[in-house]
Design an enzyme around this catalytic site. Structure first.
Site, PDB file in Angstrom:
ATOM      1  N   TRP A 191       0.865  -1.178   0.000  1.00  0.00           N
ATOM      2  CA  TRP A 191       0.000   0.000   0.000  1.00  0.00           C
ATOM      3  C   TRP A 191       0.902   1.228   0.000  1.00  0.00           C
ATOM      4  O   TRP A 191       1.862   1.304   0.782  1.00  0.00           O
ATOM      5  CB  TRP A 191      -0.925   0.050   1.229  1.00  0.00           C
ATOM      6  CG  TRP A 191      -1.589   1.387   1.317  1.00  0.00           C
ATOM      7  CD1 TRP A 191      -2.575   1.860   0.499  1.00  0.00           C
ATOM      8  CD2 TRP A 191      -1.239   2.463   2.196  1.00  0.00           C
ATOM      9  NE1 TRP A 191      -2.868   3.163   0.831  1.00  0.00           N
ATOM     10  CE2 TRP A 191      -2.065   3.557   1.862  1.00  0.00           C
ATOM     11  CE3 TRP A 191      -0.296   2.618   3.225  1.00  0.00           C
ATOM     12  CZ2 TRP A 191      -1.985   4.785   2.524  1.00  0.00           C
ATOM     13  CZ3 TRP A 191      -0.222   3.848   3.882  1.00  0.00           C
ATOM     14  CH2 TRP A 191      -1.072   4.906   3.532  1.00  0.00           C
ATOM     15  N   GLU A 232      -3.003  -2.909  -2.498  1.00  0.00           N
ATOM     16  CA  GLU A 232      -4.151  -2.326  -1.803  1.00  0.00           C
ATOM     17  C   GLU A 232      -4.418  -0.894  -2.274  1.00  0.00           C
ATOM     18  O   GLU A 232      -3.588  -0.007  -2.095  1.00  0.00           O
ATOM     19  CB  GLU A 232      -3.867  -2.318  -0.285  1.00  0.00           C
ATOM     20  CG  GLU A 232      -4.941  -1.616   0.538  1.00  0.00           C
ATOM     21  CD  GLU A 232      -4.607  -1.582   2.033  1.00  0.00           C
ATOM     22  OE1 GLU A 232      -3.494  -1.980   2.420  1.00  0.00           O
ATOM     23  OE2 GLU A 232      -5.485  -1.151   2.808  1.00  0.00           O
ATOM     24  N   LYS A 234      -6.916   2.714  -2.489  1.00  0.00           N
ATOM     25  CA  LYS A 234      -7.827   3.470  -1.653  1.00  0.00           C
ATOM     26  C   LYS A 234      -8.369   4.670  -2.395  1.00  0.00           C
ATOM     27  O   LYS A 234      -7.888   5.035  -3.469  1.00  0.00           O
ATOM     28  CB  LYS A 234      -7.216   3.830  -0.301  1.00  0.00           C
ATOM     29  CG  LYS A 234      -6.186   4.921  -0.287  1.00  0.00           C
ATOM     30  CD  LYS A 234      -5.481   4.995   1.069  1.00  0.00           C
ATOM     31  CE  LYS A 234      -6.264   5.745   2.122  1.00  0.00           C
ATOM     32  NZ  LYS A 234      -5.471   5.872   3.381  1.00  0.00           N
ATOM     33  N   ASP A 265      -9.719  -3.029   1.437  1.00  0.00           N
ATOM     34  CA  ASP A 265      -9.803  -2.488   2.799  1.00  0.00           C
ATOM     35  C   ASP A 265     -11.189  -1.862   2.938  1.00  0.00           C
ATOM     36  O   ASP A 265     -11.586  -1.029   2.118  1.00  0.00           O
ATOM     37  CB  ASP A 265      -8.682  -1.457   3.010  1.00  0.00           C
ATOM     38  CG  ASP A 265      -8.674  -0.872   4.416  1.00  0.00           C
ATOM     39  OD1 ASP A 265      -9.735  -0.426   4.882  1.00  0.00           O
ATOM     40  OD2 ASP A 265      -7.603  -0.825   5.041  1.00  0.00           O
ATOM     41  N   HIS A 268     -11.780   1.922   2.496  1.00  0.00           N
ATOM     42  CA  HIS A 268     -11.167   2.588   1.349  1.00  0.00           C
ATOM     43  C   HIS A 268     -12.095   2.834   0.169  1.00  0.00           C
ATOM     44  O   HIS A 268     -11.646   2.962  -0.962  1.00  0.00           O
ATOM     45  CB  HIS A 268      -9.950   1.798   0.878  1.00  0.00           C
ATOM     46  CG  HIS A 268      -8.804   1.887   1.822  1.00  0.00           C
ATOM     47  ND1 HIS A 268      -7.548   1.409   1.547  1.00  0.00           N
ATOM     48  CD2 HIS A 268      -8.716   2.432   3.060  1.00  0.00           C
ATOM     49  CE1 HIS A 268      -6.755   1.626   2.563  1.00  0.00           C
ATOM     50  NE2 HIS A 268      -7.434   2.239   3.504  1.00  0.00           N
ATOM     51  N   HIS A 292      -8.656  -6.218   4.343  1.00  0.00           N
ATOM     52  CA  HIS A 292      -8.311  -5.431   5.520  1.00  0.00           C
ATOM     53  C   HIS A 292      -9.635  -5.012   6.128  1.00  0.00           C
ATOM     54  O   HIS A 292     -10.303  -4.112   5.606  1.00  0.00           O
ATOM     55  CB  HIS A 292      -7.500  -4.188   5.144  1.00  0.00           C
ATOM     56  CG  HIS A 292      -6.033  -4.443   5.076  1.00  0.00           C
ATOM     57  ND1 HIS A 292      -5.112  -3.444   4.901  1.00  0.00           N
ATOM     58  CD2 HIS A 292      -5.334  -5.581   5.179  1.00  0.00           C
ATOM     59  CE1 HIS A 292      -3.901  -3.961   4.898  1.00  0.00           C
ATOM     60  NE2 HIS A 292      -4.006  -5.263   5.054  1.00  0.00           N
ATOM     61  N   ASP A 300     -12.436   7.387   6.435  1.00  0.00           N
ATOM     62  CA  ASP A 300     -11.574   6.224   6.619  1.00  0.00           C
ATOM     63  C   ASP A 300     -10.860   6.343   7.965  1.00  0.00           C
ATOM     64  O   ASP A 300      -9.653   6.516   8.040  1.00  0.00           O
ATOM     65  CB  ASP A 300     -10.576   6.179   5.446  1.00  0.00           C
ATOM     66  CG  ASP A 300      -9.573   5.050   5.577  1.00  0.00           C
ATOM     67  OD1 ASP A 300      -9.892   4.060   6.243  1.00  0.00           O
ATOM     68  OD2 ASP A 300      -8.478   5.179   5.002  1.00  0.00           O
ATOM     69  N   ASP A 302     -10.492   4.240  10.548  1.00  0.00           N
ATOM     70  CA  ASP A 302      -9.826   3.081  11.155  1.00  0.00           C
ATOM     71  C   ASP A 302     -10.232   2.838  12.600  1.00  0.00           C
ATOM     72  O   ASP A 302      -9.401   2.602  13.466  1.00  0.00           O
ATOM     73  CB  ASP A 302      -8.297   3.215  11.025  1.00  0.00           C
ATOM     74  CG  ASP A 302      -7.833   3.115   9.583  1.00  0.00           C
ATOM     75  OD1 ASP A 302      -7.979   2.045   8.995  1.00  0.00           O
ATOM     76  OD2 ASP A 302      -7.340   4.131   9.037  1.00  0.00           O
ATOM     77  N   ASP A 332      -7.374  -4.262  10.135  1.00  0.00           N
ATOM     78  CA  ASP A 332      -6.581  -3.046   9.923  1.00  0.00           C
ATOM     79  C   ASP A 332      -7.288  -1.846  10.531  1.00  0.00           C
ATOM     80  O   ASP A 332      -8.155  -1.242   9.911  1.00  0.00           O
ATOM     81  CB  ASP A 332      -6.350  -2.833   8.413  1.00  0.00           C
ATOM     82  CG  ASP A 332      -5.478  -1.606   8.157  1.00  0.00           C
ATOM     83  OD1 ASP A 332      -4.908  -1.063   9.125  1.00  0.00           O
ATOM     84  OD2 ASP A 332      -5.358  -1.189   6.988  1.00  0.00           O
TER      85      ASP A 332
END
Ligand code: RNT
Ligand code: ZN
Length: 425
Positions: A191, A232, A234, A265, A268, A292, A300, A302, A332
């Site tokens: 990524w 990956e 996004k 992810d 993303h 993820h 985003d 997390d 993640d």
């Protein structure tokens, strides 16, 4: 102190639940056996707010951010492994570890990222071997002076690109080392943060350079029994709101043409875009996927994974499609505002609960109704399933696997917080 239900009541509740599921044609024992065979890849970076050991005081870059200052952040490999050991003890099943290159152990010496060697990860490999974890890996294309411009593999300067290509190559070799040493393939995931805050005049150029850089990184064939590569994409990051070179479309096409994995992810994509819907589409064209699992709140962000409708939908798609062998499930997220060990345990237990609920679904029945055009029956059953006694099955699974049943896992986290985390400076 949280009272533990007696072993007898857990077994009794399970016996009743088993009957209820059997009436729907679902074998709970078999579901638990399948669940026990699924390894989640636990992301090491929840334990230290994505700092790593290279220059932790330099902080995090790349348009991602861990907010909060809960005490107890792991500062050394020993602390991080001790915290991970505690988390794994509270999560039923046997799970993997997902490492980043910045977690290298170089004995206090500065080793440039393009010079990293397997020996710098021997501490992790030894630990994983002893504890029975597979390892996955990630080159770190952020938190570094040569990434300060926001560009790495797409940088207009060939010298800077070369540095990052060499880092990617070094990391694949480390992935191969983990795979060989631990006897289970390492997924090495790329990524990069590269992108523009404001409207670019050239969207194509960075993507062309990214193809060249990735091809250079992947030029050497590595036995997939040891290392498998993943990319990956996004949608945006902090400071790359207008353009990200490595978008999802870019990487999906790249992965299909290069026959590597694509990583999805869950944070993303556009907020109404669902990863659960992308799994079957992608797996018709790529052999394997990396997930993820994250949780975006408005962006985003997390956040720690919890049992949401989408988490369940993702697990249902994996189980329904017969994709368990082809989807690698990683977590993640990074929350520095709560106990970091609890963050791992809560997210992993939620992911496993969602998997269990998916494994307890009478999918054949739902499909029969669907094919017969009985959408009323399908909707009614889907809604009933939500309140089936899956909790009794989950509790029994925790008992079987020798981990705390129910909220009692928090007792151990509190005790660990008092005896270990609170004493860190
Ligand atoms: C960032 C990506 C990436 C990172 C980790 C630390 O948006 O999700 O996977 O979170 O590599
Ligand atoms: Zn990710």
């Amino acid at each position: 102190m949280n009272n533990q239900p007696s072993e007898q009541s857990i077994r009794q509740a399970y016996a009743l639940a088993r009957e209820r599921y059997a009436a729907l044609g679902v074998d709970t024992d078999q579901a638990l056996q399948r669940l026990a065979g699924i390894a989640l890849s636990l992301h090491c970076w929840q334990g230290d707010d994505v700092r790593g050991f290279e220059a932790p005081e330099a902080g995090l870059s790349g348009g991602i951010a861990a907010t909060g200052n809960y005490p107890g952040r792991a500062r050394t490999p020993e602390e991080l492994r001790q915290d991970l050991d505690t988390a794994y003890r509270l999560i039923p099943g046997r799970h993997r570890l997902n490492l980043h290159a910045i977690y290298a152990e170089t004995g206090g010496r500065r080793v440039e990222r393009n010079e990293l060697q397997p020996e710098h990860f021997a501490g992790w490999a030894d630990w994983a071997m002893e504890k029975g974890h597979g390892i996955d890996f990630n080159p770190t294309f952020f938190s570094h002076p040569l990434a300060d411009s926001g560009f790495t593999l797409t940088h207009p300067d060939a010298g800077i690109r070369r540095f990052w290509i060499e880092h990617g190559i070094a990391c694949r070799n480390i992935g191969e080392y983990f795979g060989k040493t631990l006897g289970t393939p390492c997924i090495t995931n790329i990524w990069i943060p590269d992108g523009y805050k404001d409207l670019p005049a050239d969207r194509k150029g960075p993507r062309q350079r990214l193809i060249e850089s990735l091809d250079a990184i992947l030029a050497e064939k590595i036995d997939p029994r040891f290392n498998r590569d993943s990319v990956e994409g996004k949608l945006f990051g902090i400071g790359s709101e207008s353009y990200v070179a490595g978008s999802h479309e870019f990487y999906l096409a790249y992965a299909v043409t290069r026959r590597i994995l694509v990583c999805l992810d869950t944070g993303h994509f556009h907020p109404t875009e669902l990863v659960s819907d992308k799994i079957s589409a992608a797996l018709l064209f790529v052999d394997e996927l990396l997930l993820h699992i994250s949780r975006g709140v408005r962006w985003d962000s997390d956040h720690v994974v919890i049992l949401t409708e989408e988490l369940l939908a993702i697990m249902q798609e994996i189980v329904r499609g017969g994709f368990l062998e082809r989807v690698h499930i990683g977590l993640d997220y990074f929350d520095a505002s709560i106990n970091r060990v609890a963050a791992w345990v809560i997210g992993a237990r939620s992911a496993l609960k969602a998997l269990l609920m998916a494994l307890l679904e009478p999918t054949d029945r739902l499909r029969e109704m669907e094919l017969a055009g009985d959408f009323t029956g399908r909707l009614a059953l889907v809604e009933e399933l939500k309140t089936m006694p899956h909790q009794a099955v989950w509790d029994y699974y925790c008992l079987q696997q020798g981990v705390p049943v129910g909220i009692r896992f928090m007792d151990e986290i509190r005790a660990y917080e008092t005896s270990v985390l609170a004493k860190r400076g």
